[in-house]
Design an enzyme around this catalytic site. Structure first.
Site, PDB file in Angstrom:
ATOM      1  N   ASN A  75     -10.230  -2.859   2.601  1.00 49.84           N
ATOM      2  CA  ASN A  75      -9.940  -2.852   1.166  1.00 49.84           C
ATOM      3  C   ASN A  75     -11.234  -2.625   0.389  1.00 49.84           C
ATOM      4  O   ASN A  75     -12.318  -2.653   0.960  1.00 49.84           O
ATOM      5  CB  ASN A  75      -9.348  -4.207   0.739  1.00 49.84           C
ATOM      6  N   HIS A 106       0.838  -1.211   0.000  1.00 51.69           N
ATOM      7  CA  HIS A 106       0.000   0.000   0.000  1.00 51.69           C
ATOM      8  C   HIS A 106       0.871   1.259   0.000  1.00 51.69           C
ATOM      9  O   HIS A 106       0.548   2.247   0.656  1.00 51.69           O
ATOM     10  CB  HIS A 106      -0.939   0.033   1.210  1.00 51.69           C
ATOM     11  N   HIS A 137      -3.645   0.826  11.994  1.00 55.82           N
ATOM     12  CA  HIS A 137      -3.422  -0.439  12.691  1.00 55.82           C
ATOM     13  C   HIS A 137      -4.782  -1.040  13.055  1.00 55.82           C
ATOM     14  O   HIS A 137      -5.538  -0.407  13.807  1.00 55.82           O
ATOM     15  CB  HIS A 137      -2.588  -0.158  13.952  1.00 55.82           C
TER      16      HIS A 137
HETATM   17 FE1  HDD Z   1      -2.534  -4.847   5.412  1.00 57.47          FE
HETATM   18  C1  HDD Z   1      -1.034  -1.820   5.140  1.00 57.47           C
HETATM   19  C2  HDD Z   1      -5.489  -3.495   4.351  1.00 57.47           C
HETATM   20  C3  HDD Z   1      -3.921  -7.998   5.259  1.00 57.47           C
HETATM   21  C4  HDD Z   1       0.192  -6.099   6.841  1.00 57.47           C
HETATM   22  N1  HDD Z   1      -3.130  -3.025   4.838  1.00 57.47           N
HETATM   23  C5  HDD Z   1      -2.367  -1.901   4.784  1.00 57.47           C
HETATM   24  C6  HDD Z   1      -3.147  -0.797   4.337  1.00 57.47           C
HETATM   25  C7  HDD Z   1      -4.402  -1.270   4.103  1.00 57.47           C
HETATM   26  C8  HDD Z   1      -4.388  -2.673   4.435  1.00 57.47           C
HETATM   27  C9  HDD Z   1      -5.583  -0.477   3.604  1.00 57.47           C
HETATM   28  C10 HDD Z   1      -2.642   0.606   4.108  1.00 57.47           C
HETATM   29  C11 HDD Z   1      -2.944   1.499   5.258  1.00 57.47           C
HETATM   30  C12 HDD Z   1      -2.500   2.895   4.934  1.00 57.47           C
HETATM   31  O1  HDD Z   1      -3.132   3.520   4.078  1.00 57.47           O
HETATM   32  O2  HDD Z   1      -1.519   3.343   5.519  1.00 57.47           O
HETATM   33  N2  HDD Z   1      -4.307  -5.602   4.832  1.00 57.47           N
HETATM   34  C13 HDD Z   1      -5.427  -4.869   4.551  1.00 57.47           C
HETATM   35  C14 HDD Z   1      -6.568  -5.752   4.495  1.00 57.47           C
HETATM   36  C15 HDD Z   1      -6.121  -7.020   4.728  1.00 57.47           C
HETATM   37  C16 HDD Z   1      -4.707  -6.920   4.958  1.00 57.47           C
HETATM   38  C17 HDD Z   1      -7.988  -5.314   4.229  1.00 57.47           C
HETATM   39  C18 HDD Z   1      -6.879  -8.304   4.780  1.00 57.47           C
HETATM   40  C19 HDD Z   1      -8.072  -8.404   5.199  1.00 57.47           C
HETATM   41  N3  HDD Z   1      -1.956  -6.696   5.903  1.00 57.47           N
HETATM   42  C20 HDD Z   1      -2.674  -7.868   5.806  1.00 57.47           C
HETATM   43  C21 HDD Z   1      -1.940  -8.948   6.410  1.00 57.47           C
HETATM   44  C22 HDD Z   1      -0.785  -8.401   6.883  1.00 57.47           C
HETATM   45  C23 HDD Z   1      -0.808  -7.003   6.546  1.00 57.47           C
HETATM   46  C24 HDD Z   1      -2.408 -10.380   6.508  1.00 57.47           C
HETATM   47  C25 HDD Z   1       0.347  -9.062   7.606  1.00 57.47           C
HETATM   48  C26 HDD Z   1       0.225 -10.044   8.415  1.00 57.47           C
HETATM   49  N4  HDD Z   1      -0.718  -4.090   5.834  1.00 57.47           N
HETATM   50  C27 HDD Z   1       0.232  -4.780   6.493  1.00 57.47           C
HETATM   51  C28 HDD Z   1       1.404  -3.930   6.894  1.00 57.47           C
HETATM   52  C29 HDD Z   1       1.022  -2.541   6.304  1.00 57.47           C
HETATM   53  C30 HDD Z   1      -0.327  -2.813   5.696  1.00 57.47           C
HETATM   54  C31 HDD Z   1       2.739  -4.501   6.467  1.00 57.47           C
HETATM   55  C32 HDD Z   1       2.021  -1.902   5.371  1.00 57.47           C
HETATM   56  C33 HDD Z   1       2.078  -0.440   5.734  1.00 57.47           C
HETATM   57  C34 HDD Z   1       1.322  -0.339   6.958  1.00 57.47           C
HETATM   58  O3  HDD Z   1       0.853  -1.575   7.324  1.00 57.47           O
HETATM   59  O4  HDD Z   1       1.126   0.670   7.597  1.00 57.47           O
HETATM   60  O5  HDD Z   1       1.511  -3.870   8.270  1.00 57.47           O
END
Ligand code: HDD
Length: 715
Positions: free
Chosen positions: A146, A73, A337
């Site tokens: 999402n 993202h 978060h």
């Molecule tokens: Fe995630 C970012 C949504 C599964 C780990 N995620 C991130 C963002 C969104 C989502 C919208 C961007 C937030 C922003 O604008 O700063 N992610 C989802 C949704 C998931 C999902 C709807 C499934 C239902 N994500 C998911 C899993 C993991 C992550 C299974 C790890 C175990 N996601 C992350 C992250 C991020 C992230 C690595 C990257 C940047 C951040 O968090 O701030 O922690």
């Protein structure tokens, strides 16, 4: 009071803003700078001096300007706004921000693509992030969703693999912001649990027309908890008031070249022009005791609850009404978060959600450089944050006194723990019993039924777009065996779909597989690794899953290109434009040259763009005004002809007035000419030849004339 609630976050942010107007440049130590053009040197042509603190400070700060982008993202755009609940939700949740219909709860939303780097394109075929931070009186609540209601994988353990597979390939970092490559489809073809999400990702949902025109989903089943401690399971939805609209893949690819910031700009301009994006918050609620009454497990994030089984109740509205002042300070530094919850909301044991609860805090530590990122203005709650956590990089707060532990007596035990009745967060006391195991629940083994449900719910044109998408994506896959495995998976979803994709890939159509349909998940399900089961579905098709079965018409903010050249009929252009603009449309005059356009009466009109500096794909509709001289010039202009041709191909509304019919004839010579509609037919086909402007307005409001594609398919 109401206004105050709406502005509380804005006012808090205000304290951190600075204004440059009428001010001197200073160093970061506040010393006024007399020259920021030249470094300090020993003699005019001599070396730069070490003592030049102004140079060193400026350069050092610049050298450290970048922070790591989000690991997923990375590319996004954000906006401020507010949320208002319609009715108190006391019966199901004690969450304070869901009680008072008069209260406007400040929010910040960040929309994003998942795969591409920060500088990639908005129009990639991808899932869109839809993350909302509610600044409530009880602390920050983040709904990190999402625009697709399911996820690729069932367990967070596989997230790093999924992301490694989808990101550009490891050796050459190709391709950018795209799923169309071997490693992604290799992984997917080996992960049948991903197929439901893949169906969504291959639909037009993955190429939205605008961030304002897509749904949002919390994905997991969460909990509401009320005052009495009773829990209700809940799925969150965001429903855009403008409806859900996509573009064609051909357009998406071209927009990526013409304006990679298309969505970002659309969001920004809509807010600047007062066309505030609006989304209703919907909830599907299931009583805890009904948890097991579905054909699937509510803890499985690859499943939706069909709206026919549990309706989406709209409980409030979010309005995005202010653009950020500074992209980096706000949109880039905001840290979401899913673990940021408030009393009245709680988690479930969805294994994807549980893993996410670790990842987000962890990722912010590296991205924002330490544990104090909650002090960055955009991340601060409007309720006060107070505890015994101390120090760390970039600490802003000055904690007074000796105490930084609990319990303490020297400060009378302050700060206190809050009891539940004092607003203290208390985890829902779910009963859990079990053995430690590293396995997947059998109830997660039905991978295909809802993928089939999704496909069955689409209109023929939506199915065509999905077949095109699969053909494009798999067409880019070099390894035959990966394509074969994918086509094999598709046979399990829908045989006709797999046959069509196989034909486009020049492959033999695989036989229809045996699909023993079970009533419920059988006891030995998943005995073999990846062995799927098929469970009889109560619902065969769901209206809510199709974008086209849920049309929403509107004209406000639609972009309409007026194709003109010098000598255009001034009256005609003025009338049409006034009519369209009075309805809120965004009219742009496009001409062979920039500058001013001379009408037939010598009047001058400002040109918004020359043909060379724009493209049909950046517009929703086309208007070609009359005027002999203008027509003669457009007829000779290949860019104008291309513009019209492409707009027709992309199913857009096209108005042709008087002499402009000759430009139309030049665009489609001889047998290429599409039938020009007669009378009321215009509204069916979207070609408005000397029609009433009201008809054209209705046509533009419809978004697209997909019937045209059906006609092409039938040819
Ligand atoms: Fe995630 C970012 C949504 C599964 C780990 N995620 C991130 C963002 C969104 C989502 C919208 C961007 C937030 C922003 O604008 O700063 N992610 C989802 C949704 C998931 C999902 C709807 C499934 C239902 N994500 C998911 C899993 C993991 C992550 C299974 C790890 C175990 N996601 C992350 C992250 C991020 C992230 C690595 C990257 C940047 C951040 O968090 O701030 O922690």
């Amino acid at each position: 009071m109401e206004e105050k609630k709406d502005n509380r976050k804005t006012e808090q942010l205000e304290q951190h803003k600075n204004q440059q107007k009428d001010k001197f440049i200073t160093t970061n130590q506040g010393v006024r700078v007399n020259d920021t053009q030249n470094s300090l040197t020993a003699g005019e042509r001599g070396p730069t001096l070490m003592e030049d603190f102004m140079f060193r400070e400026k350069m050092t700060h610049f050298d450290h300007e970048r922070i790591p982008e989000r690991v997923v993202h990375a590319r996004g755009a954000g906006a401020h706004g507010y949320f208002q609940v319609y009715e108190p939700m006391k019966a199901v949740t004690k969450a304070d921000f869901l009680q008072d219909p008069d209260a406007k709860i400040p929010v910040f939303v960040r929309f994003s693509t998942v795969v591409g780097f920060r500088g990639s394109t908005d129009l990639a075929r991808d899932v869109r992030g839809f993350a909302v931070k509610f600044y409530t009186d009880e602390g920050n609540y983040d709904l990190v969703g999402n625009n697709i209601p399911v996820f690729f994988i069932q367990d967070a353990m596989k997230f790093p693999d999924l992301i490694h597979a989808v990101k550009p390939e490891a050796d050459n970092e190709i391709p950018q912001a795209s799923t169309a490559h071997d490693t992604f489809w290799d992984f997917i073809s080996l992960m049948p649990e991903s197929i439901h999400m893949i169906m969504w990702a291959m639909s037009d949902r993955a190429i939205p027309r605008s961030y304002r025109m897509m749904e949002g989903f919390g994905v997991h089943t969460f909990r509401f908890v009320n005052d009495a401690g009773k829990s209700t399971l809940v799925k969150f939805h965001w429903k855009p008031l403008l409806g859900v609209h996509g573009v064609l893949w051909d357009e998406a690819q071209k927009i990526s070249g013409e304006n990679p910031d298309f969505h970002r700009q659309d969001l920004w301009e809509a807010i600047e022009n007062g066309n505030y994006p609006e989304f209703e918050l919907g909830v599907q609620m299931v009583a805890e005791e009904d948890m097991d009454r579905f054909d699937f497990d509510l803890l499985d994030p690859t499943k939706i609850i069909p709206e026919e089984l549990v309706p989406v109740v709209r409980i409030g509205k979010m309005v995005l009404n202010r653009n950020p002042d500074n992209f980096f300070a706000e949109t880039e530094q905001i840290a979401f978060h899913p673990g940021n919850i408030v009393p009245g909301i709680d988690f479930t044991n969805d294994p994807l959600l549980q893993g996410r609860l670790f990842s987000y805090l962890d990722t912010q530590l590296i991205r924002l450089g330490g544990p104090n990122f909650h002090e960055i203005p955009i991340n601060r709650p409007i309720s006060s944050a107070l505890n015994n956590q101390r120090d760390g990089f970039m600490r802003q707060e000055i904690n007074k006194g000796k105490n930084h532990y609990h319990p303490n007596s020297i400060e009378g035990g302050c700060p206190f723990q809050a009891k539940m009745r004092e607003g203290g967060f208390t985890t829902y006391t779910e009963k859990i019993e079990g053995r430690k195991v590293r396995t997947r629940s059998k109830s997660f083994s039905d991978f295909f039924s809802q993928a089939t449900l999704f496909y069955n719910s689409q209109t023929p044109i939506e199915k065509k777009h999905m077949i095109d998408a699969f053909s494009f994506e798999l067409g880019k896959v070099k390894r035959e065996r990966i394509r074969e495995r994918m086509v094999g998976l598709l046979t399990q979803v829908d045989h006709e779909l797999s046959e069509k994709v196989a034909a486009r890939l020049g492959m033999d159509s695989p036989p229809e597989p045996e699909k023993p349909i079970n009533k419920g998940v059988p006891a030995d399900a998943g005995a073999e690794e990846f062995e799927p089961v098929y469970v009889e579905q109560k619902i065969k098709s769901s209206e809510a899953l199709s974008m086209l079965k849920n049309p929403v018409s509107f004209i406000v903010s639609r972009r309409i290109a007026f194709l003109c050249a010098d000598g255009v009929d001034g009256n005609a252009i003025r009338n049409a434009r006034e009519n369209l603009e009075s309805q809120g449309a965004n009219v742009q005059v496009i001409a062979p040259h920039s500058g001013m356009l001379k009408t037939d009466s010598g009047e001058k009109i400002k040109i918004d763009s020359s043909f060379i500096a724009t493209s049909s794909v950046l517009f929703d509709a086309v208007y070609i005004p009359a005027g002999k001289q203008s027509t003669d010039e457009l007829k000779k202009n290949m860019e104008a002809i291309h513009f019209i041709n492409e707009s027709y191909k992309h199913c857009k509304a096209i108005a042709i007035e008087g002499s402009a019919k000759e430009v139309w004839e030049k665009t489609f010579p001889g047998s290429m000419m599409p039938d020009l509609p007669q009378g009321n037919d215009a509204l069916k086909k979207g070609i408005f030849l000397d029609s009433k402007i009201e008809d054209f307005i209705e046509g533009v409001s419809k978004h697209r004339f997909w019937e045209r594609e059906v006609a092409e398919m039938e040819k």
